[in-house]
Design a protein around this motif. Structure first.
Motif, mmCIF file in Angstrom:
data_model
loop_
_atom_site.group_PDB
_atom_site.id
_atom_site.type_symbol
_atom_site.label_atom_id
_atom_site.label_comp_id
_atom_site.label_asym_id
_atom_site.label_seq_id
_atom_site.Cartn_x
_atom_site.Cartn_y
_atom_site.Cartn_z
ATOM 1 N N VAL A 14 -6.076 -16.118 4.821
ATOM 2 C CA VAL A 14 -7.115 -16.320 3.930
ATOM 3 C C VAL A 14 -6.966 -17.648 3.774
ATOM 4 N N VAL A 15 -8.173 -18.357 3.755
ATOM 5 C CA VAL A 15 -8.372 -19.961 3.194
ATOM 6 C C VAL A 15 -9.425 -19.853 2.181
ATOM 7 N N TYR A 16 -9.222 -20.580 1.190
ATOM 8 C CA TYR A 16 -10.091 -20.709 0.151
ATOM 9 C C TYR A 16 -10.244 -22.193 -0.481
ATOM 10 N N SER A 17 -11.439 -22.414 -1.129
ATOM 11 C CA SER A 17 -11.770 -23.826 -1.553
ATOM 12 C C SER A 17 -12.720 -23.768 -2.570
ATOM 13 N N PHE A 46 -8.126 -10.558 -2.505
ATOM 14 C CA PHE A 46 -8.118 -10.077 -1.080
ATOM 15 C C PHE A 46 -6.642 -9.808 -0.505
ATOM 16 N N ALA A 47 -5.856 -10.877 -0.784
ATOM 17 C CA ALA A 47 -4.788 -10.937 0.037
ATOM 18 C C ALA A 47 -3.668 -9.678 -0.634
ATOM 19 N N HIS A 48 -3.692 -9.656 -1.969
ATOM 20 C CA HIS A 48 -2.915 -8.442 -2.593
ATOM 21 C C HIS A 48 -3.266 -7.269 -2.187
ATOM 22 N N ALA A 49 -4.766 -6.918 -2.027
ATOM 23 C CA ALA A 49 -5.069 -5.682 -1.770
ATOM 24 C C ALA A 49 -4.748 -5.426 -0.331
ATOM 25 N N ALA A 52 -2.945 -9.514 3.635
ATOM 26 C CA ALA A 52 -3.459 -10.812 4.459
ATOM 27 C C ALA A 52 -2.504 -11.947 3.919
ATOM 28 N N ASN A 53 -2.511 -12.816 4.970
ATOM 29 C CA ASN A 53 -1.429 -14.144 4.666
ATOM 30 C C ASN A 53 -2.345 -15.250 3.732
ATOM 31 N N ILE A 54 -1.676 -15.878 2.991
ATOM 32 C CA ILE A 54 -2.349 -16.959 2.136
ATOM 33 C C ILE A 54 -1.235 -17.956 1.980
ATOM 34 N N ILE A 55 -1.925 -19.077 1.677
ATOM 35 C CA ILE A 55 -0.760 -20.288 1.670
ATOM 36 C C ILE A 55 0.008 -20.314 0.350
#
Length: 417
Positions: A14-17, A46-49, A52-55
């Motif tokens: 996951v990438v966010y900004s 989304f990552a918790h559910a 997924a990998n997140i920074i």
């Protein structure tokens, strides 16, 4: 490639900004842990559910999230102290100019640190990438550094369910156009690539929201679509639209879409239940009275929109499984896998919608626990389907050989002279 990207739920990053001012104004009255507050909250949710990998789960990422303001203040104060030492007289007219330049330099140094961390993370990603970047400004780290790293990373197979090569073509076209214009900084002129990624992000989330009929998901995707439209208009030079008008439009569109999707799921589930009950009565498994009572009991449960969606999705999975068993259709396994993964992911997202994820690693999710078992199940069903098809082909060839042998064994009349 597209189906693989949609169904591989165990190798997603996951990438966010962002978002910028418009998105913040529209979500100003939401709680900090609400998944629709900003893209960071959406990404954590989304990552918790889904697991997924997140920074945020890396050491550098935790520093980036928890101490970003401290880094900005520390570097800015350091540059300010240097300026104060150079100008003992605060009344000097050059002092204010030098002070502002020093503070800006400190912020630039902090941005360089965060850019390095984000860029290094993007270079290590592989598999599928999921973005939450709608509304990110042109000066954000994603558009300055991360986007270019994503385009140059060949280990990434897809972004928001679309093959990375499709975005790479747009990216290279923009780079070539930027080189032709010497006055343009090619690192900041990736507008078309950024918009293509945003549209793919909205398209994927819109399909999920329309599929489930969940009010929260629908309102969120409508909100982000308005943020995207507003940002595009502002970047094109149009004046910003009043916030209240945008909020009214979001509420109206959300209400219409929620009513439509929920009614559609209920009608499709009701038709599927009636078809299954009619088939069971025809097969002699159920009596007409028992089938009618069971159908009425299931129809009552369709009042809950989430249950209506799950029943509708389960009925579609059952049809796909019947195609696999009775027709030996190998393409049906792809449909079954896609339906199963969508049902599992949607249920997890709805279930954890209002859970504050924090920065701690998420526990093992249902998708991760069921991933290995389901992969074995899919592989077994595919092997059975292919084996059945092989048996049918072998039997058909045997029948053809027997027919040919029988035709050759018939006595032929010799021609008379």
């Amino acid at each position: 490639m597209r189906d693989k990207a949609q169904t591989d739920a165990r190798n997603i990053s996951v990438v966010y900004s962002g978002p910028q001012n418009l998105g913040r104004a529209l979500a100003a009255d939401l709680a900090d842990d609400d998944p629709t507050k900003n893209n960071h909250a959406r990404a954590k949710h989304f990552a918790h559910a889904t697991g997924a990998n997140i920074i945020d789960r890396t050491t550098a990422g935790r520093m980036l999230v928890n101490h970003s303001s401290d880094v900005y203040v520390l570097l800015s104060e350091a540059r300010k102290a240097e300026t104060d030492a150079r100008f003992p007289d605060r009344s000097d007219p050059a002092y204010n100019t030098a002070l502002q330049r020093a503070i800006d330099h400190g912020r630039h140094q902090a941005n360089c640190i965060f850019s390095l961390i984000s860029r290094e993370m993007c270079t290590t990603l592989s598999g599928a990438v999921r973005t939450f970047v709608c509304g990110a400004g042109a000066d954000r780290v994603f558009r300055q550094d991360e986007l270019e790293s994503l385009m140059q990373n060949r280990d990434i197979t897809s972004i928001n369910g679309v093959e990375r090569q499709r975005f790479e073509k747009v990216y290279h076209a923009e780079r070539i156009a930027a080189r032709r214009n010497a006055a343009t900084d090619e690192r900041t002129e990736l507008t078309r690539t950024f918009r293509a990624i945003c549209l793919a992000e909205l398209r994927q989330d819109r399909a999920q929201a329309f599929r489930t009929g969940d009010p929260g998901l629908i309102q969120d995707v409508v909100l982000r679509h308005e943020i995207y439209r507003g940002q595009q208009a502002i970047e094109n030079g149009a004046p910003p639209e009043p916030i209240e008008a945008v909020r009214v439009r979001i509420a109206e569109r959300s209400a219409k879409i929620i009513a439509f999707t929920q009614n559609r799921n209920r009608s499709e589930a009701r038709a599927g239940i009636e078809a299954i009950m009619a088939a069971r009565v025809k097969q002699g498994v159920l009596t007409s009275e028992h089938a009618a009572a069971l159908s009425a009991k299931l129809t009552e449960k369709l009042a809950d929109p989430h249950r209506a969606y799950r029943i509708n999705q389960s009925l579609k999975m059952q049809k796909a499984m019947e195609r696999i068993r009775h027709q030996a259709d190998p393409y049906a396994m792809g449909d079954y896998t896609r339906l199963y993964t969508a049902l599992l992911t949607d249920t997890q997202l709805i279930k954890h919608r209002h859970v504050t994820t924090g920065n701690v690693p998420a526990p093992e999710t249902t998708i991760q626990r069921a991933g290995t078992a389901f992969s074995d199940h899919v592989r077994t069903q595919q092997q059975r389907a292919y084996a059945h098809m092989g048996q049918e082909i072998a039997a058909s060839r045997t029948r053809q050989n027997k027919a040919g042998a029988a035709a050759n064994a018939k006595p032929r009349l010799l021609p008379t002279t």
